[in-house]
Write an enzyme that holds these catalytic residues in place. Structure first.
Site, PDB file in Angstrom:
ATOM      1  N   GLU A 179      -3.447  -2.840 -22.863  1.00 51.31           N
ATOM      2  CA  GLU A 179      -3.366  -1.411 -22.537  1.00 51.31           C
ATOM      3  C   GLU A 179      -4.351  -0.597 -23.373  1.00 51.31           C
ATOM      4  O   GLU A 179      -3.988   0.328 -24.104  1.00 51.31           O
ATOM      5  CB  GLU A 179      -1.932  -0.897 -22.692  1.00 51.31           C
ATOM      6  N   GLU A 285       1.508  -5.660 -15.663  1.00 51.14           N
ATOM      7  CA  GLU A 285       2.820  -5.234 -16.163  1.00 51.14           C
ATOM      8  C   GLU A 285       3.467  -4.272 -15.191  1.00 51.14           C
ATOM      9  O   GLU A 285       2.851  -3.296 -14.767  1.00 51.14           O
ATOM     10  CB  GLU A 285       2.699  -4.480 -17.491  1.00 51.14           C
TER      11      GLU A 285
END
Length: 351
Positions: A179, A285
């Site tokens: 991320e 995710e």
């Protein structure tokens, strides 16, 4: 990845805003050839997976898992029986408690490999959680000058890959950073202040992966899969600074009130990434409130269908983040109920 300590970091993406996701159409993954930022890749496989990086730690705390009939079962086998074919695992450099270090990674990767499941490795390049709100250097790397940091990223990545190889494990995918909405290894690699530095760090990880396994696909992963402006900013910047990647990875964490809107926006973003960069995409995710499993199933069914609908098989898969986490670390976005059984949410992975 989610930060276990703060559920807020699931929903809040650094200064770029909140995470959320996309709705559906239908196709099946077929053999396709895709020209990405570094050449041509071929995909014959749609990944339906889960990140289960907490698993060994949970088992050490006497957590057990049960199928819908109430029979105790190995968690990875249970997920495979629910239709999953891939496992994602994070790796930290030198975590204080040892969980998710290289040795723990190998234990879990060997279990997944023994089940015939494909494997994604998620390098955080930190001793603990790295996500949009924090990208903290490992303690041992804090005082390195930038050129040495680049070399260290390369050598560490290569070392983990070689350790996996020595255990007969070749990851199908590797994330170079987790991320990384504003880069990684702050402050040197903060993208908003020095995109060129971030690109060099990505390239160091990319090179290290390919030196060990030329077939492993390298992912650059950022959150807020619905946010096209964020993705264009990031990948325009990486491209202009010569970074290499094979797949664009996304996170998506909607709520019951907005999942359809976010799914639609995510599909638009995925199609744009494929068109703009000639690069396939993957949802690395997702998560949804475990207490609302029926809506979670609708969200996942829709998102999987939408990802499969991307032209020429360029939507490569969907991974649920830590579905097995129940009564654990105050995390509420898993897909198991309080008795250790999978909820109906995971039925979305059956087809």
């Amino acid at each position: 990845m989610k930060n276990t300590i703060s559920l807020l970091s699931i929903l809040v993406c650094c200064f770029w805003g909140c995470k959320k996701d996309t709705p559906a159409t239908t196709t099946t993954a077929t053999t396709t050839t895709t020209t990405g930022s570094t050449g041509t890749t071929t995909s014959t496989f749609f990944a339906k997976g889960a990140d289960v990086s907490w698993l060994t730690q949970m088992e050490a705390s006497n957590y057990k898992f049960y199928n819908s009939s109430g029979t105790q079962q190995d968690c990875m086998q249970l997920l495979k029986d629910k239709g999953m074919n891939a496992i994602r695992l994070r790796v930290w450099v030198n975590p204080t408690d040892g969980w998710c270090n290289t040795a723990d990674l190998v234990v879990k990767a060997k279990r997944a490999s023994a089940l015939g499941m494909k494997i994604m490795i998620d390098f955080h390049y930190s001793d603990s959680w790295a996500d949009p709100s924090k990208q903290t250097k490992p303690a041992a790397w804090v005082n390195l000058d930038f050129n040495t940091l680049i070399t260290t990223v390369h050598d560490y990545t290569q070392s983990v890959m070689n350790t996996l190889k020595a255990n007969n494990i070749t990851p199908d995918w590797v994330q170079v950073g987790n991320e990384t909405n504003d880069g990684m290894l702050w402050e040197n690699g903060r993208a908003s202040t020095n995109m060129a530095n971030f690109a060099k760090l990505v390239s160091a990880g990319y090179q290290a992966v390919k030196e060990v396994s030329s077939t492993t696909q390298v992912i650059v992963h950022i959150s807020n899969g619905y946010d096209n402006s964020l993705f264009r900013w990031m990948f325009d910047g990486l491209k202009s600074n010569g970074a290499k990647w094979d797949i664009i990875g996304m996170s998506l964490y909607p709520t019951a009130s907005n999942w359809q809107t976010y799914n639609t926006q995510c599909l638009t973003n995925m199609n744009d990434m494929v068109s703009r960069y000639s690069t396939p995409v993957m949802i690395c995710e997702v998560g949804f409130a475990a207490s609302d499993a029926t809506t979670a199933k609708a969200f996942l069914t829709d998102l999987i269908s939408k990802t499969k609908s991307i032209s020429n098989g360029n939507g490569l898969g969907v991974f649920y983040w830590e579905p097995e986490a129940y009564n654990w670390m105050n995390y509420g976005l898993g897909a198991f109920d309080q008795s250790g059984k999978p909820t109906v949410a995971l039925d979305a992975f059956a087809n």
